[in-house]
Design a protein around this motif. Structure first.
Motif, short mmCIF file in Angstrom:
data_model
loop_
_atom_site.label_atom_id
_atom_site.label_comp_id
_atom_site.label_asym_id
_atom_site.label_seq_id
_atom_site.Cartn_x
_atom_site.Cartn_y
_atom_site.Cartn_z
N ALA A 145 129.38 27.43 20.22
CA ALA A 145 128.17 27.48 19.40
C ALA A 145 127.02 27.18 20.35
O ALA A 145 127.05 26.18 21.08
N ALA A 146 126.04 28.07 20.37
CA ALA A 146 124.89 27.91 21.25
C ALA A 146 123.65 27.69 20.40
O ALA A 146 123.43 28.40 19.42
N LYS A 147 122.86 26.69 20.77
CA LYS A 147 121.62 26.41 20.05
C LYS A 147 120.45 26.65 20.99
O LYS A 147 120.39 26.12 22.09
N SER A 148 119.51 27.48 20.54
CA SER A 148 118.34 27.80 21.34
C SER A 148 117.28 26.72 21.20
O SER A 148 117.34 25.89 20.28
N ALA A 149 116.31 26.75 22.07
CA ALA A 149 115.21 25.79 22.01
C ALA A 149 114.42 25.93 20.70
O ALA A 149 113.84 24.96 20.23
N SER A 150 114.44 27.14 20.11
CA SER A 150 113.74 27.35 18.85
C SER A 150 114.56 26.93 17.64
O SER A 150 114.12 27.08 16.51
N GLY A 151 115.77 26.41 17.88
CA GLY A 151 116.59 25.88 16.79
C GLY A 151 117.55 26.86 16.16
O GLY A 151 118.19 26.54 15.17
N HIS A 152 117.70 28.06 16.72
CA HIS A 152 118.61 29.07 16.16
C HIS A 152 119.99 28.93 16.80
O HIS A 152 120.12 28.68 17.99
N TRP A 153 121.00 29.15 15.99
CA TRP A 153 122.39 29.04 16.46
C TRP A 153 122.99 30.42 16.65
O TRP A 153 122.73 31.35 15.87
N THR A 154 123.79 30.58 17.69
CA THR A 154 124.52 31.81 17.98
C THR A 154 125.95 31.43 18.32
O THR A 154 126.17 30.49 19.07
N MET A 155 126.88 32.17 17.79
CA MET A 155 128.29 31.97 18.13
C MET A 155 128.65 32.90 19.28
O MET A 155 128.18 34.02 19.36
N ILE A 156 129.51 32.42 20.18
CA ILE A 156 129.97 33.20 21.32
C ILE A 156 131.48 33.05 21.41
O ILE A 156 132.01 31.95 21.25
N ASP A 157 132.18 34.14 21.63
CA ASP A 157 133.64 34.10 21.74
C ASP A 157 134.08 35.21 22.68
O ASP A 157 133.27 35.91 23.27
N THR A 158 135.34 35.37 22.82
CA THR A 158 135.91 36.47 23.59
C THR A 158 137.12 36.99 22.84
O THR A 158 137.54 36.41 21.84
N GLY A 159 137.68 38.09 23.31
CA GLY A 159 138.83 38.69 22.64
C GLY A 159 140.09 37.86 22.80
O GLY A 159 140.18 36.97 23.64
N GLU A 160 141.07 38.19 21.99
CA GLU A 160 142.34 37.46 22.03
C GLU A 160 143.02 37.61 23.38
O GLU A 160 143.66 36.67 23.86
N LYS A 161 142.85 38.76 24.02
CA LYS A 161 143.44 38.99 25.34
C LYS A 161 142.90 37.99 26.37
O LYS A 161 143.60 37.57 27.27
N GLY A 162 141.64 37.61 26.21
CA GLY A 162 141.01 36.66 27.11
C GLY A 162 141.17 35.21 26.70
O GLY A 162 140.61 34.32 27.31
N GLY A 163 141.92 34.96 25.62
CA GLY A 163 142.15 33.59 25.17
C GLY A 163 141.23 33.14 24.05
O GLY A 163 141.22 31.97 23.69
N GLY A 164 140.47 34.05 23.49
CA GLY A 164 139.57 33.71 22.40
C GLY A 164 140.10 34.15 21.05
O GLY A 164 141.26 34.54 20.91
N ASN A 165 139.25 34.08 20.05
CA ASN A 165 139.62 34.44 18.68
C ASN A 165 138.98 35.74 18.21
O ASN A 165 139.19 36.14 17.08
N GLN A 166 138.15 36.34 19.03
CA GLN A 166 137.42 37.56 18.68
C GLN A 166 136.60 37.35 17.40
O GLN A 166 136.50 38.21 16.55
N ALA A 167 135.99 36.15 17.30
CA ALA A 167 135.25 35.78 16.10
C ALA A 167 133.74 35.95 16.24
O ALA A 167 133.01 35.73 15.28
#
Length: 117
Positions: A19-41
């Motif tokens: 979960a990334a929070k910007s200086a302006s207070g907005h949240w962004t989710m970051i993930d990767t694919g299942e092949k790379g060990g993530g959830n692809q979410a």
């Protein structure tokens, strides 16, 4: 004079989801694919990088169009990036195409490529 922009990232659980929070207070989710060990979410970091490139390009382009009083309906930006297979891999090449949608016809504004130096 330049100003500093800060973001904060926090890993969620033990996965590769952040979960990334910007200086302006907005949240962004970051993930990767299942092949790379993530959830692809959520978008991958590379996808977000290309989206940010498109956002900066688009905002600059629309600002110029408005200053020149050029009529337009909307702007379409298509960006693709070459991704290396091994991890971690840099972005060797990217390509950006802009199309300005005016009243009745599409006018291709231009394209540019950014090879890795």
């Amino acid at each position: 004079m330049a100003s500093t922009v800060k973001v904060q990232l926090q890993s969620l659980n033990r996965d590769l989801t952040f979960a990334a929070k910007s200086a302006s207070g907005h949240w962004t989710m970051i993930d990767t694919g299942e092949k790379g060990g993530g959830n692809q979410a959520a978008p991958t970091p590379l996808e977000l990088l290309l989206e940010a490139l498109g956002g900066c390009t688009g905002m600059d382009t629309l600002s110029i169009l408005k200053k020149k009083r050029t009529p337009f309906r909307h702007l379409e930006i298509f960006i693709e990036g070459e991704k290396r297979e091994e991890h971690p891999g840099p972005l060797p090449r990217s390509h950006c195409a802009l199309s300005c949608i005016r009243t009745a016809a599409t006018r291709r504004f231009g394209t540019f490529s950014a090879p890795r130096r």
